[in-house]
Enzyme design. Structure first.
Site, PDB file in Angstrom:
ATOM      1  CE1 TYR A  74      34.057  42.170  26.456  1.00  0.00           C
ATOM      2  CE2 TYR A  74      34.171  42.270  28.862  1.00  0.00           C
ATOM      3  CZ  TYR A  74      34.668  42.628  27.616  1.00  0.00           C
ATOM      4  OH  TYR A  74      35.764  43.446  27.538  1.00  0.00           O
ATOM      5  CB  SER A  87      19.377  35.237  31.123  1.00  0.00           C
ATOM      6  OG  SER A  87      20.679  34.911  31.576  1.00  0.00           O
ATOM      7  CG  ASN A  88      23.523  40.045  30.702  1.00  0.00           C
ATOM      8  OD1 ASN A  88      22.788  40.982  30.377  1.00  0.00           O
ATOM      9  ND2 ASN A  88      24.759  40.245  31.127  1.00  0.00           N
ATOM     10  CE  LYS A 135      28.355  41.395  32.851  1.00  0.00           C
ATOM     11  NZ  LYS A 135      29.383  41.689  31.882  1.00  0.00           N
ATOM     12  CB  SER A 168      35.131  38.666  40.710  1.00  0.00           C
ATOM     13  OG  SER A 168      35.219  40.052  40.848  1.00  0.00           O
ATOM     14  CE1 TYR A 173      29.187  38.726  39.997  1.00  0.00           C
ATOM     15  CE2 TYR A 173      30.701  40.333  40.929  1.00  0.00           C
ATOM     16  CZ  TYR A 173      30.413  39.358  39.996  1.00  0.00           C
ATOM     17  OH  TYR A 173      31.362  39.005  39.063  1.00  0.00           O
ATOM     18  CE  LYS A 186      31.420  35.763  40.068  1.00  0.00           C
ATOM     19  NZ  LYS A 186      31.144  34.785  39.021  1.00  0.00           N
ATOM     20  CG  PHE A 225      42.433  42.154  39.036  1.00  0.00           C
ATOM     21  CD1 PHE A 225      42.722  40.803  39.269  1.00  0.00           C
ATOM     22  CD2 PHE A 225      42.576  43.026  40.096  1.00  0.00           C
ATOM     23  CE1 PHE A 225      43.146  40.354  40.519  1.00  0.00           C
ATOM     24  CE2 PHE A 225      43.016  42.594  41.347  1.00  0.00           C
ATOM     25  CZ  PHE A 225      43.298  41.259  41.553  1.00  0.00           C
TER      26      PHE A 225
HETATM   27  P1  NAD Z   1      27.918  38.040  30.718  1.00  0.00           P
HETATM   28  O1  NAD Z   1      26.658  38.392  31.419  1.00  0.00           O
HETATM   29  O2  NAD Z   1      28.252  38.739  29.464  1.00  0.00           O
HETATM   30  O3  NAD Z   1      27.966  36.461  30.442  1.00  0.00           O
HETATM   31  C1  NAD Z   1      27.319  35.527  31.276  1.00  0.00           C
HETATM   32  C2  NAD Z   1      26.497  34.622  30.370  1.00  0.00           C
HETATM   33  O4  NAD Z   1      25.850  33.633  31.192  1.00  0.00           O
HETATM   34  C3  NAD Z   1      25.401  35.348  29.589  1.00  0.00           C
HETATM   35  O5  NAD Z   1      25.510  35.015  28.216  1.00  0.00           O
HETATM   36  C4  NAD Z   1      24.106  34.825  30.201  1.00  0.00           C
HETATM   37  O6  NAD Z   1      23.068  34.748  29.222  1.00  0.00           O
HETATM   38  C5  NAD Z   1      24.525  33.467  30.697  1.00  0.00           C
HETATM   39  N1  NAD Z   1      23.756  32.948  31.832  1.00  0.00           N
HETATM   40  C6  NAD Z   1      23.441  33.571  32.987  1.00  0.00           C
HETATM   41  N2  NAD Z   1      22.728  32.759  33.774  1.00  0.00           N
HETATM   42  C7  NAD Z   1      22.591  31.586  33.097  1.00  0.00           C
HETATM   43  C8  NAD Z   1      21.963  30.359  33.394  1.00  0.00           C
HETATM   44  N3  NAD Z   1      21.296  30.174  34.551  1.00  0.00           N
HETATM   45  N4  NAD Z   1      22.019  29.368  32.490  1.00  0.00           N
HETATM   46  C9  NAD Z   1      22.668  29.540  31.307  1.00  0.00           C
HETATM   47  N5  NAD Z   1      23.282  30.688  30.968  1.00  0.00           N
HETATM   48  C10 NAD Z   1      23.232  31.701  31.863  1.00  0.00           C
HETATM   49  O7  NAD Z   1      29.104  38.215  31.795  1.00  0.00           O
HETATM   50  P2  NAD Z   1      30.683  38.214  31.576  1.00  0.00           P
HETATM   51  O8  NAD Z   1      31.169  39.598  31.757  1.00  0.00           O
HETATM   52  O9  NAD Z   1      31.022  37.461  30.361  1.00  0.00           O
HETATM   53  O10 NAD Z   1      31.117  37.408  32.876  1.00  0.00           O
HETATM   54  C11 NAD Z   1      31.288  36.012  32.858  1.00  0.00           C
HETATM   55  C12 NAD Z   1      31.618  35.543  34.260  1.00  0.00           C
HETATM   56  O11 NAD Z   1      32.772  36.248  34.737  1.00  0.00           O
HETATM   57  C13 NAD Z   1      30.511  35.824  35.280  1.00  0.00           C
HETATM   58  O12 NAD Z   1      30.449  34.727  36.169  1.00  0.00           O
HETATM   59  C14 NAD Z   1      30.994  37.060  36.003  1.00  0.00           C
HETATM   60  O13 NAD Z   1      30.513  37.121  37.317  1.00  0.00           O
HETATM   61  C15 NAD Z   1      32.498  36.852  35.990  1.00  0.00           C
HETATM   62  N6  NAD Z   1      33.253  38.105  36.105  1.00  0.00           N
HETATM   63  C16 NAD Z   1      33.009  39.120  35.213  1.00  0.00           C
HETATM   64  C17 NAD Z   1      33.699  40.318  35.359  1.00  0.00           C
HETATM   65  C18 NAD Z   1      33.443  41.469  34.429  1.00  0.00           C
HETATM   66  O14 NAD Z   1      33.809  42.597  34.763  1.00  0.00           O
HETATM   67  N7  NAD Z   1      32.848  41.251  33.240  1.00  0.00           N
HETATM   68  C19 NAD Z   1      34.654  40.487  36.404  1.00  0.00           C
HETATM   69  C20 NAD Z   1      34.886  39.418  37.250  1.00  0.00           C
HETATM   70  C21 NAD Z   1      34.175  38.231  37.100  1.00  0.00           C
HETATM   71  N1  UFG Z   2      33.458  54.591  37.406  1.00  0.00           N
HETATM   72  C1  UFG Z   2      33.118  55.893  37.166  1.00  0.00           C
HETATM   73  N2  UFG Z   2      32.010  56.154  36.430  1.00  0.00           N
HETATM   74  C2  UFG Z   2      31.209  55.162  35.921  1.00  0.00           C
HETATM   75  C3  UFG Z   2      31.559  53.822  36.177  1.00  0.00           C
HETATM   76  C4  UFG Z   2      32.685  53.580  36.938  1.00  0.00           C
HETATM   77  O1  UFG Z   2      33.816  56.806  37.613  1.00  0.00           O
HETATM   78  O2  UFG Z   2      30.189  55.478  35.277  1.00  0.00           O
HETATM   79  C5  UFG Z   2      34.690  54.287  38.167  1.00  0.00           C
HETATM   80  C6  UFG Z   2      34.454  53.528  39.439  1.00  0.00           C
HETATM   81  O3  UFG Z   2      34.172  54.395  40.498  1.00  0.00           O
HETATM   82  C7  UFG Z   2      35.786  52.783  39.592  1.00  0.00           C
HETATM   83  C8  UFG Z   2      36.219  52.527  38.148  1.00  0.00           C
HETATM   84  O4  UFG Z   2      35.489  53.455  37.354  1.00  0.00           O
HETATM   85  O5  UFG Z   2      36.736  53.623  40.181  1.00  0.00           O
HETATM   86  C9  UFG Z   2      35.909  51.125  37.659  1.00  0.00           C
HETATM   87  O6  UFG Z   2      34.528  50.840  37.872  1.00  0.00           O
HETATM   88  P1  UFG Z   2      33.810  49.565  37.221  1.00  0.00           P
HETATM   89  O7  UFG Z   2      32.378  49.618  37.625  1.00  0.00           O
HETATM   90  O8  UFG Z   2      34.117  49.488  35.766  1.00  0.00           O
HETATM   91  O9  UFG Z   2      34.577  48.349  37.877  1.00  0.00           O
HETATM   92  P2  UFG Z   2      34.717  47.915  39.414  1.00  0.00           P
HETATM   93  O10 UFG Z   2      36.195  47.834  39.683  1.00  0.00           O
HETATM   94  O11 UFG Z   2      33.920  48.748  40.308  1.00  0.00           O
HETATM   95  O12 UFG Z   2      34.047  46.478  39.408  1.00  0.00           O
HETATM   96  C10 UFG Z   2      34.366  45.506  38.412  1.00  0.00           C
HETATM   97  C11 UFG Z   2      33.163  44.593  38.212  1.00  0.00           C
HETATM   98  C12 UFG Z   2      32.919  43.804  39.442  1.00  0.00           C
HETATM   99  C13 UFG Z   2      34.140  43.087  39.837  1.00  0.00           C
HETATM  100  C14 UFG Z   2      35.299  44.044  40.001  1.00  0.00           C
HETATM  101  C15 UFG Z   2      36.575  43.322  40.294  1.00  0.00           C
HETATM  102  O13 UFG Z   2      32.020  45.351  37.894  1.00  0.00           O
HETATM  103  O14 UFG Z   2      31.925  42.866  39.182  1.00  0.00           O
HETATM  104  O15 UFG Z   2      35.474  44.774  38.792  1.00  0.00           O
HETATM  105  O16 UFG Z   2      36.772  42.345  39.341  1.00  0.00           O
HETATM  106  F1  UFG Z   2      33.937  42.462  41.004  1.00  0.00           F
END
Ligand code: NAD
Ligand code: UFG
Length: 345
Positions: free
Chosen positions: A11, A34-35, A84, A131, A155, A159, A184
């Site tokens: 993403y 993988s994702n 994640k 994160s 998770y 981090k 965020f």
């Molecule tokens: P995502 O799952 O969409 O992207 C991660 C990508 O890494 C995927 O395409 C997956 O196939 C690939 N991947 C996983 N393990 C692998 C491996 N061993 N080798 C090669 N590729 C691999 O996730 P995202 O939302 O794009 O998040 C990217 C990064 O940002 C992650 O490290 C996640 O923890 C961090 N992050 C995401 C959020 C969020 O809310 N999306 C918030 C804070 C931090």
């Molecule tokens: N929520 C709902 N219903 C749902 C999903 C979420 O009410 O079906 C609420 C949660 O309770 C929270 C808010 O929506 O109040 C946001 O929830 P998210 O799951 O979208 O996001 P979080 O803030 O819980 O967590 C996200 C990522 C984590 C990351 C964190 C801070 O999932 O990986 O943001 O970056 F660590």
């Protein structure tokens, strides 16, 4: 100038690839899918005006990764790859310690190896996807980077450990340049509607769930708790447009290339919005109702979490510019054009 993006098909990685390319940098996507879905590479080719280089493989494979670095000679690496899902990390902690911590160790060792072999003659520059989860349950908001760190699930623990590994490596070899970006809540999609967030199965996060309710894939949203000490009782978060997040990565790469050193910055907007704010904004953007039911609180959730984004502004010259309505309009364009994500017929 090539930038290697581990997890670049995911993403945030895919949006960063488009943004880097628009800025004249050359993203190299490394992913094991993988994702994520290989179709994203076709969409990226369309958005970037030609195919991007793909290295399909696993970051856990250190010798292969060393070869990738030597072959492409990237000026910087952005490490997105990892798992994640918070709930899955509680159920399968070893998967997270293995892939996230193991992946970061493998990447850093490959970088050391590539330099040692003399074939990658540059100071290693690494941007890491951290994160806001590292702040645990913050005592106050907004959150600055020097708030105490803690973890509430495996998770988040990964981090924290990776941040510590990066600072130990920087201390051991100050030629390393490390940018830790604490995201965020990334939401939204590229304005073309061609790439976006495509969770597999039931979404864990709020916005993909809301989008799937609006499109009719799910009957209603469960709002996890309406008795938090917040203005409307529902959880408050700092939602940031994924394109703003992507430009934060470009700014971070440029800052690392400009001068030696390391930094840790929040990438957020500095504004908090409640779950019900998000529901209403999505209804406005989509013109569709988003039915919801109040459900019990979700274990581990905090009441409110939003960033002080001042350090990113000062250090990187970056700030978020897109509004909540932009986030929802772009998410809706992606969701309505691709009701089943990349698996759409
Ligand atoms: P995502 O799952 O969409 O992207 C991660 C990508 O890494 C995927 O395409 C997956 O196939 C690939 N991947 C996983 N393990 C692998 C491996 N061993 N080798 C090669 N590729 C691999 O996730 P995202 O939302 O794009 O998040 C990217 C990064 O940002 C992650 O490290 C996640 O923890 C961090 N992050 C995401 C959020 C969020 O809310 N999306 C918030 C804070 C931090
Ligand atoms: N929520 C709902 N219903 C749902 C999903 C979420 O009410 O079906 C609420 C949660 O309770 C929270 C808010 O929506 O109040 C946001 O929830 P998210 O799951 O979208 O996001 P979080 O803030 O819980 O967590 C996200 C990522 C984590 C990351 C964190 C801070 O999932 O990986 O943001 O970056 F660590």
């Amino acid at each position: 100038m090539k930038i290697l993006l581990t997890g670049g098909a995911g993403y945030i990685g895919s949006h960063t690839a488009v943004t880097l390319s628009a800025e004249g940098l050359e993203p190299v996507v490394l992913d094991n899918f993988s994702n994520s879905h290989p179709v994203v590479m076709e969409r990226l080719a369309h958005l970037c005006g030609g195919p991007l280089t793909l290295e399909q493989g696993d970051v856990l494979d250190t010798p292969w990764l060393t070869g990738v670095l030597l072959r492409h000679q990237p000026v910087a690496v952005v490490h997105f790859a990892g798992d994640k899902a918070v709930g899955e990390s509680v159920a399968q902690p070893l998967k997270y310690f293995h892939n996230n911590i193991g992946g970061a160790v493998s990447l850093m060792r490959a970088m050391v190896q590539a330099v040692a072999e003399g074939g990658w003659p540059r100071p290693p520059a690494l941007v890491f996807s951290s994160s806001a989860t590292v702040y645990g349950d913050p005592a106050t908001v907004p959150i600055t980077e020097d708030f105490p760190r803690s973890h509430t699930n495996p998770y988040g623990h990964t981090k924290l450990v990776i941040e510590d590994m990066l600072s130990a490596q920087h201390a051991a070899d100050p030629s390393w340049r490390v940018g830790v970006l604490r995201y965020f809540n990334p939401v939204g999609a590229h304005p073309s509607g061609l790439i976006g967030e495509d969770p597999d199965g039931m979404p864990n996060n709020l916005m993909p769930f809301v989008a799937q309710v609006a499109i009719g894939r799910r009957p209603h949203l469960s709002v996890f708790g309406n008795d938090y000490p917040t203005p409307d009782g529902t959880g408050v978060r700092d939602y940031i447009h994924v394109m703003d997040l992507a430009s934060g990565h470009v700014a971070a790469v440029r800052a690392l290339l400009a001068k030696p050193g390391s930094f840790t910055v929040n990438l957020g907007t500095g504004q908090g919005h409640s779950v019900l704010d998000m529901v209403r904004a999505f209804e406005r953007a989509s013109g569709r109702p988003v039915p919801y039911r109040i459900a019990p609180r979700r274990a581990g959730d905090v009441a409110q979490c939003w960033a002080d984004p001042g350090r990113a502004r000062t250090l990187l010259g970056w700030q978020a510019t897109r509004s909540l309505d932009d986030m929802c309009a772009d998410a809706w364009r992606w969701q309505s054009g691709n009701p089943n994500g990349y698996r759409s017929p």
